[in-house]
Design a protein around this motif. Sequence first.
Motif, mmCIF file in Angstrom:
data_model
loop_
_atom_site.group_PDB
_atom_site.id
_atom_site.type_symbol
_atom_site.label_atom_id
_atom_site.label_comp_id
_atom_site.label_asym_id
_atom_site.label_seq_id
_atom_site.Cartn_x
_atom_site.Cartn_y
_atom_site.Cartn_z
ATOM 1 N N MET A 1 0.318 -3.753 6.848
ATOM 2 C CA MET A 1 0.724 -5.006 7.456
ATOM 3 C C MET A 1 2.249 -5.081 7.472
ATOM 4 O O MET A 1 2.901 -4.811 6.463
ATOM 5 C CB MET A 1 0.153 -6.187 6.665
ATOM 6 C CG MET A 1 0.390 -7.536 7.294
ATOM 7 S SD MET A 1 -0.171 -8.882 6.223
ATOM 8 C CE MET A 1 -1.883 -8.428 5.939
ATOM 9 N N LYS A 2 2.800 -5.474 8.621
ATOM 10 C CA LYS A 2 4.258 -5.530 8.747
ATOM 11 C C LYS A 2 4.685 -6.927 9.192
ATOM 12 O O LYS A 2 4.138 -7.470 10.151
ATOM 13 C CB LYS A 2 4.753 -4.488 9.747
ATOM 14 C CG LYS A 2 4.469 -3.043 9.321
ATOM 15 C CD LYS A 2 5.007 -2.054 10.330
ATOM 16 C CE LYS A 2 4.740 -0.619 9.873
ATOM 17 N NZ LYS A 2 5.257 0.370 10.849
ATOM 18 N N ARG A 25 6.840 -9.302 -1.975
ATOM 19 C CA ARG A 25 6.684 -7.839 -1.874
ATOM 20 C C ARG A 25 6.115 -7.249 -3.149
ATOM 21 O O ARG A 25 5.269 -6.343 -3.119
ATOM 22 C CB ARG A 25 8.053 -7.239 -1.542
ATOM 23 C CG ARG A 25 8.115 -5.715 -1.313
ATOM 24 C CD ARG A 25 8.377 -4.909 -2.580
ATOM 25 N NE ARG A 25 9.371 -5.453 -3.463
ATOM 26 C CZ ARG A 25 10.694 -5.217 -3.356
ATOM 27 N NH1 ARG A 25 11.153 -4.448 -2.401
ATOM 28 N NH2 ARG A 25 11.530 -5.749 -4.241
ATOM 29 N N LEU A 28 2.283 -8.423 -3.096
ATOM 30 C CA LEU A 28 1.456 -8.010 -1.954
ATOM 31 C C LEU A 28 1.789 -6.561 -1.612
ATOM 32 O O LEU A 28 2.666 -6.278 -0.806
ATOM 33 C CB LEU A 28 1.720 -8.932 -0.754
ATOM 34 C CG LEU A 28 1.517 -10.426 -1.012
ATOM 35 C CD1 LEU A 28 1.974 -11.251 0.184
ATOM 36 C CD2 LEU A 28 0.050 -10.725 -1.321
ATOM 37 N N THR A 29 1.054 -5.662 -2.210
ATOM 38 C CA THR A 29 1.386 -4.243 -2.079
ATOM 39 C C THR A 29 1.023 -3.656 -0.717
ATOM 40 O O THR A 29 1.370 -2.509 -0.436
ATOM 41 C CB THR A 29 0.675 -3.440 -3.178
ATOM 42 O OG1 THR A 29 -0.745 -3.657 -3.086
ATOM 43 C CG2 THR A 29 1.150 -3.882 -4.553
ATOM 44 N N ASP A 30 0.323 -4.424 0.116
ATOM 45 C CA ASP A 30 -0.072 -3.920 1.433
ATOM 46 C C ASP A 30 0.854 -4.405 2.542
ATOM 47 O O ASP A 30 0.548 -4.242 3.722
ATOM 48 C CB ASP A 30 -1.509 -4.329 1.757
ATOM 49 C CG ASP A 30 -1.698 -5.840 1.780
ATOM 50 O OD1 ASP A 30 -0.899 -6.547 1.122
ATOM 51 O OD2 ASP A 30 -2.635 -6.322 2.449
ATOM 52 N N VAL A 31 1.991 -4.989 2.184
ATOM 53 C CA VAL A 31 2.896 -5.554 3.183
ATOM 54 C C VAL A 31 4.221 -4.813 3.202
ATOM 55 O O VAL A 31 4.801 -4.516 2.150
ATOM 56 C CB VAL A 31 3.158 -7.060 2.913
ATOM 57 C CG1 VAL A 31 4.077 -7.632 3.997
ATOM 58 C CG2 VAL A 31 1.858 -7.829 2.864
ATOM 59 N N GLU A 32 4.697 -4.528 4.406
ATOM 60 C CA GLU A 32 6.042 -4.003 4.611
ATOM 61 C C GLU A 32 6.860 -5.048 5.357
ATOM 62 O O GLU A 32 6.338 -5.764 6.212
ATOM 63 C CB GLU A 32 6.003 -2.704 5.416
ATOM 64 C CG GLU A 32 5.281 -1.564 4.722
ATOM 65 C CD GLU A 32 5.258 -0.301 5.579
ATOM 66 O OE1 GLU A 32 5.918 -0.296 6.643
ATOM 67 O OE2 GLU A 32 4.586 0.661 5.181
ATOM 68 N N ARG A 51 9.540 -0.810 0.467
ATOM 69 C CA ARG A 51 8.814 -1.455 1.566
ATOM 70 C C ARG A 51 9.635 -2.523 2.281
ATOM 71 O O ARG A 51 9.092 -3.473 2.841
ATOM 72 C CB ARG A 51 7.481 -2.035 1.079
ATOM 73 C CG ARG A 51 6.437 -0.956 0.802
ATOM 74 C CD ARG A 51 5.102 -1.508 0.369
ATOM 75 N NE ARG A 51 5.121 -1.919 -1.026
ATOM 76 C CZ ARG A 51 5.022 -3.167 -1.429
ATOM 77 N NH1 ARG A 51 4.907 -4.140 -0.550
ATOM 78 N NH2 ARG A 51 5.035 -3.447 -2.721
ATOM 79 N N ASP A 92 3.385 -7.427 12.765
ATOM 80 C CA ASP A 92 2.191 -8.252 12.973
ATOM 81 C C ASP A 92 2.500 -9.735 13.042
ATOM 82 O O ASP A 92 1.685 -10.515 13.530
ATOM 83 C CB ASP A 92 1.196 -8.011 11.825
ATOM 84 C CG ASP A 92 0.765 -6.557 11.738
ATOM 85 O OD1 ASP A 92 0.144 -6.083 12.708
ATOM 86 O OD2 ASP A 92 1.069 -5.906 10.727
ATOM 87 N N HIS A 311 0.501 -13.504 5.289
ATOM 88 C CA HIS A 311 -0.371 -12.402 4.871
ATOM 89 C C HIS A 311 -1.833 -12.762 5.087
ATOM 90 O O HIS A 311 -2.615 -11.968 5.618
ATOM 91 C CB HIS A 311 -0.100 -12.075 3.401
ATOM 92 C CG HIS A 311 -1.049 -11.076 2.817
ATOM 93 N ND1 HIS A 311 -2.234 -11.449 2.192
ATOM 94 C CD2 HIS A 311 -1.003 -9.720 2.758
ATOM 95 C CE1 HIS A 311 -2.858 -10.366 1.781
ATOM 96 N NE2 HIS A 311 -2.139 -9.303 2.101
ATOM 97 N N GLN A 315 -4.409 -10.976 7.586
ATOM 98 C CA GLN A 315 -5.556 -10.334 6.949
ATOM 99 C C GLN A 315 -6.877 -10.886 7.473
ATOM 100 O O GLN A 315 -7.843 -10.133 7.678
ATOM 101 C CB GLN A 315 -5.474 -10.519 5.432
ATOM 102 C CG GLN A 315 -6.507 -9.713 4.651
ATOM 103 C CD GLN A 315 -6.282 -9.830 3.156
ATOM 104 O OE1 GLN A 315 -6.347 -10.920 2.597
ATOM 105 N NE2 GLN A 315 -5.999 -8.713 2.504
#
Length: 329
Positions: A1-2, A25, A28-32, A51, A92, A311, A315
Amino acid sequence: MKIAVDAMGGDHAPQVVIEGVEQARDELTDVEFTLYGDEQQIRPLLKSDTRITIVHTTEKINSDDEPVHAIRSKKQASMVLAAQAVKAGDADAVFSLGSTGALLAAGLLIVGRIRGIDRPGLMPTLPTVDGQGFVMLDVGANAENRPQQLVNYAVMGDFYARDLRGLKNPRVALLNNGSEANKGDALHQETYKLLSDMPNLNFIGNVEADHLLNGVADVVVTDGFTGNAALKAIEGTAKNILRLVKHAIYDGGVRGKLGGLMLKSGITNIAQTFDVSSYGGAALLGLKAPVVKAHGGADAKAVYYTVRQIHDMVQNGTITKVVDYFTQA
């Protein structure tokens, strides 16, 4: 996810933006994140560039700029480049603390509207006395609205309440000057009829402004002019009440301070209830991707919660669901 972030928007940018983004950051380890702004100001504030990518920009949009002209003329502005990243598919969602009018213009001219929605609505989450909160739109993206636009707001607010607030059957209400079906002007009476005919919407009728904070509805629909006036009244009242309580304690001498100490937990609960920063930012619903605005005076805490809000929107595919609904409709 960006997530594309306008790092230069707001009264305390870029410091509070960087602090809030880094806190999010780390969780939320799935976000750049891509931060758009003056690299010379941003880089020294970063504790880590994990990230996080910085895109240096040479321009920024000021609060006194004419929104549409600024978006069209300042091609290298941080807000413009962040919005273009979403349009190009490189991000996104876009997030800014900058000018509301400019962000709306960027959303319309760059990100683009969802087909079937001609006027996006600005939707914040507001507090209620039970701590549950409610969403309200429009609160200022449009000065005037038509009945069908308010119906669109109700549908989008319903999707948001289901996806982000976990409500199975959100209560949708129309802000009006009376609870009866025949109250209000032609706009409100026609909107009432249209909402009543929506089979998949839990429309509970009109709600008056003095009941908003009582938790009577989960989604409140209104025109932009009325919504903005109601929003400012709620924000101003909450701030003044807390200020009066504070002065009563500190200006009341020894007895006031002792009373404040005895009521500390209760006062803290009141402050937390009306702390809107924990609810995130205001989403511009009706655009092809999440475009979210936080208050210009927001602190790092508000930035953090707004990133979490974005996020969850990405998601859960909230905007995709709205697009699909209006495409089928």
